[in-house]
Structures are given as structure tokens and as C-alpha cells.
Design an enzyme around this catalytic site. Structure first.
Site, PDB file in Angstrom:
ATOM      1  N   ASP A  88       0.829  -1.205   0.000  1.00 46.37           N
ATOM      2  CA  ASP A  88       0.000   0.000   0.000  1.00 46.37           C
ATOM      3  C   ASP A  88       0.862   1.253   0.000  1.00 46.37           C
ATOM      4  OD1 ASP A  88      -2.763  -1.011   0.226  1.00 46.37           O
ATOM      5  OD2 ASP A  88      -2.026  -1.899   2.092  1.00 46.37           O
TER       6      ASP A  88
ATOM      7  N   MET B 132       0.836   5.208   0.112  1.00 47.01           N
ATOM      8  CA  MET B 132      -0.052   6.320   0.483  1.00 47.01           C
ATOM      9  C   MET B 132       0.772   7.605   0.564  1.00 47.01           C
ATOM     10  SD  MET B 132      -2.304   4.576   3.495  1.00 47.01           S
ATOM     11  CE  MET B 132      -2.823   2.850   3.437  1.00 47.01           C
TER      12      MET B 132
ATOM     13  N   HIS C 120      -0.659  -1.124  -4.592  1.00 53.49           N
ATOM     14  CA  HIS C 120      -1.924  -0.395  -4.499  1.00 53.49           C
ATOM     15  C   HIS C 120      -1.575   1.059  -4.235  1.00 53.49           C
ATOM     16  CE1 HIS C 120      -5.926   0.212  -2.063  1.00 53.49           C
ATOM     17  NE2 HIS C 120      -5.888   0.926  -3.156  1.00 53.49           N
TER      18      HIS C 120
ATOM     19  N   MET D 230     -12.806  -1.407  -3.200  1.00 51.45           N
ATOM     20  CA  MET D 230     -12.459  -1.182  -1.794  1.00 51.45           C
ATOM     21  C   MET D 230     -13.661  -1.501  -0.917  1.00 51.45           C
ATOM     22  SD  MET D 230      -9.297  -0.283  -1.635  1.00 51.45           S
ATOM     23  CE  MET D 230      -9.292   0.027   0.137  1.00 51.45           C
TER      24      MET D 230
ATOM     25  N   ASP E  38     -10.462  -5.376  -0.980  1.00 51.76           N
ATOM     26  CA  ASP E  38      -9.419  -4.917  -0.055  1.00 51.76           C
ATOM     27  C   ASP E  38     -10.080  -4.115   1.061  1.00 51.76           C
ATOM     28  OD1 ASP E  38      -7.147  -3.952   1.170  1.00 51.76           O
ATOM     29  OD2 ASP E  38      -6.508  -2.684  -0.514  1.00 51.76           O
TER      30      ASP E  38
HETATM   31  C1  DX5 Z   1      -6.316   0.142   3.313  1.00 47.76           C
HETATM   32  C2  DX5 Z   1      -5.365  -0.703   2.506  1.00 47.76           C
HETATM   33  C3  DX5 Z   1      -5.458  -2.151   2.779  1.00 47.76           C
HETATM   34  C4  DX5 Z   1      -5.152  -2.556   4.193  1.00 47.76           C
HETATM   35  C5  DX5 Z   1      -6.141  -3.621   4.533  1.00 47.76           C
HETATM   36  O1  DX5 Z   1      -6.439   1.384   2.742  1.00 47.76           O
HETATM   37  O2  DX5 Z   1      -5.579  -0.517   1.125  1.00 47.76           O
HETATM   38  O3  DX5 Z   1      -4.665  -2.916   1.868  1.00 47.76           O
HETATM   39  O4  DX5 Z   1      -3.864  -3.066   4.409  1.00 47.76           O
HETATM   40  O5  DX5 Z   1      -6.017  -3.963   5.860  1.00 47.76           O
HETATM   41  P1  DX5 Z   1      -7.060  -4.916   6.588  1.00 47.76           P
HETATM   42  O6  DX5 Z   1      -7.044  -6.228   5.864  1.00 47.76           O
HETATM   43  O7  DX5 Z   1      -6.551  -5.003   7.983  1.00 47.76           O
HETATM   44  O8  DX5 Z   1      -8.424  -4.245   6.475  1.00 47.76           O
HETATM   45 ZN    ZN Z   2      -4.555  -1.946  -0.241  1.00 44.34          ZN
END
Ligand code: DX5
Ligand code: ZN
Length: 227
Positions: free
Chosen positions: A32, A34, A63, A134, A172
Site C-alpha cells: 500500500d 499512500m 496499491h 475497496m 481490499d
Molecule cells: C487500506 C489498505 C489495505 C489494508 C487492509 O487502505 O488498502 O490494503 O492493508 O487492511 P485490513 O485487511 O486489515 O483491512
Molecule cells: Zn490496499
């Protein structure tokens, strides 16, 4: 067979190579990115992806939760990603970007936040290798799964069938042993799991268990029959 992609967002960032090793047998490692603009959180960038790609054999599923993916996504392919997901809400030219990701040699994928509908993007689907729905608001791990996303998963699976596409459908956010079956029945075939994998005593065993649950749940689903 269902694919399980552990999210390293829930791993120990000082020990990423070991944390990748801990989920040996996973299909992909979900990374991920960000930028503290597209989402209110900041994680990692190109140099760490380059190092991680060298440190593990598991292919990387990037991602990108960032502004201006048109500019940055190609760099993540060069950094060693096998799949790159950009958010449609942030992309200026999603078709051009998907084509560029593919041309550089990675799988191209597009993500939708919970409030973004799939219907306007029906004609774009052939340009993609994966669509990410999502099931939480992007930004943080450990949030509760949004059941209200199940109809969108179902409608997306229907579009994939209607156009006879080879498109993976990823979910996700909040995916765990208690929610994965609902996602699989609705039509998802790629599952990201962060806290459900890295919060478990044995992460590799958690991956196997999730895959088993998803496979059983989708076995009789209309969309998987004959697969
Ligand atoms: C959230 C991320 C996810 C996150 C999911 O914005 O994109 O990939 O890691 O974490 P869990 O599985 O704990 O919800
Ligand atoms: Zn993610």
C-alpha cells in the site's frame, strides 16, 4: 482458485523481508503506497519497493493511494512491481495509464473507493487485468468490512461475465475469516488481507485458511461454475 494477497501495511516495516518470508505460499504481496494527500496516511515509496522486490520471490501487488498516478505509476513498474493498481478518482487519463502500465510489463489494475460506482467504467474494463473494489475507505488497516459493497462486487462480476473478460476482481479492506466467504460468493477472486494475516499467530497458515474458505464459498457460485 482464490488468490490471497497479504498486505504488508499490517507487517513490521523494519523487517519487510522476514515478513514476506512469513507468508510464503501467498500469490502476491500487497503493498500500500499512500501519499498523505489522496488518503490521510503516509507509507512508503519507490526505493522501498525496489528493495522489497529484490528481497522476495513473491510478486508485488502495488496499491497506489496517491494523487497523480499518471505521473508516478510507471515508476513502480520499473521498481519491480508485477501489478500496479491506481485509483480512478485520482487518474487524469485511466485508459492511457492502464496501457502504459501494461506496455511496461506489469498487470494494470484500477481501484474504486466505496462511493465510486462501477457502471461508468464498463467500457474501460477490457483495458484492465484487475479491478479493485475497496471494502473500506482507503487509508488504514484494521477497519470494519463494509457489507454494503457486496452488491457492487456482484454487479461487477456480472459485467465481467457479460463481456467475457479475463479480469481479476480484487477486494481490499476488512477481509477476514468472517467476511471472505461473502466476498467470494458475490464474485471476488483476489483477496487482500492485512490484519487477518499479520495479526495471526501463524501468517502462512492464515493465508491457507482464507484461501480454503474462499474456494469453498465460490465453488457453487454461479460465476465460478465451469472455471
Ligand atoms: C487500506 C489498505 C489495505 C489494508 C487492509 O487502505 O488498502 O490494503 O492493508 O487492511 P485490513 O485487511 O486489515 O483491512
Ligand atoms: Zn490496499
Amino acid at each position: 482458485m482464490a488468490q490471497i494477497n497479504p498486505s504488508i501495511l499490517s507487517a513490521d516495516f523494519a523487517r519487510l523481508a522476514d515478513e514476506a518470508e512469513a507468508v510464503r505460499g501467498s500469490d502476491w504481496l500487497h503493498v500500500d503506497v499512500m501519499d498523505n494527500h489522496f488518503v490521510p496516511n503516509l507509507t512508503l515509496g519507490v526505493p522501498i519497493v525496489e528493495s522489497l522486490a529484490r528481497a522476495t520471490d513473491i510478486p508485488l501487488d502495488l496499491h497506489l493511494m496517491i494523487e497523480d498516478p499518471d505521473r508516478w505509476a510507471p515508476q513502480y513498474v520499473e521498481a519491480g512491481a508485477g501489478s500496479v493498481t491506481f485509483h480512478v478518482e485520482a487518474a487524469a487519463a485511466p485508459v492511457r495509464l492502464a496501457r502504459e502500465i501494461r506496455a511496461k510489463g506489469a498487470r494494470a489494475s484500477m481501484a474504486l473507493k466505496p462511493g465510486t460506482p462501477i457502471e461508468p467504467y464498463e467500457d474501460l474494463l477490457p483495458e484492465l487485468d484487475m479491478l479493485l473494489i475497496m471494502t473500506v475507505e482507503p487509508g488504514f488497516g484494521g477497519q470494519a468490512f463494509l457489507d454494503i459493497m457486496l452488491p457492487k462486487i456482484r454487479r461487477t462480476r456480472e459485467l465481467i461475465a457479460k463481456h467475457d473478460l479475463e479480469l481479476w476482481l480484487q477486494v481490499d479492506g476488512g477481509v477476514s475469516a468472517s467476511t471472505i466467504e461473502r466476498c467470494a460468493e458475490a464474485g471476488a477472486d483476489v483477496f487482500v488481507a492485512g490484519s487477518a494475516v499479520y495479526g495471526a499467530e501463524d501468517p502462512a497458515e492464515a493465508v491457507r485458511k482464507l484461501r480454503d474458505l474462499a474456494d469453498r464459498a465460490s465453488a457453487d457460485a454461479w460465476w465460478a461454475c465451469g472455471h
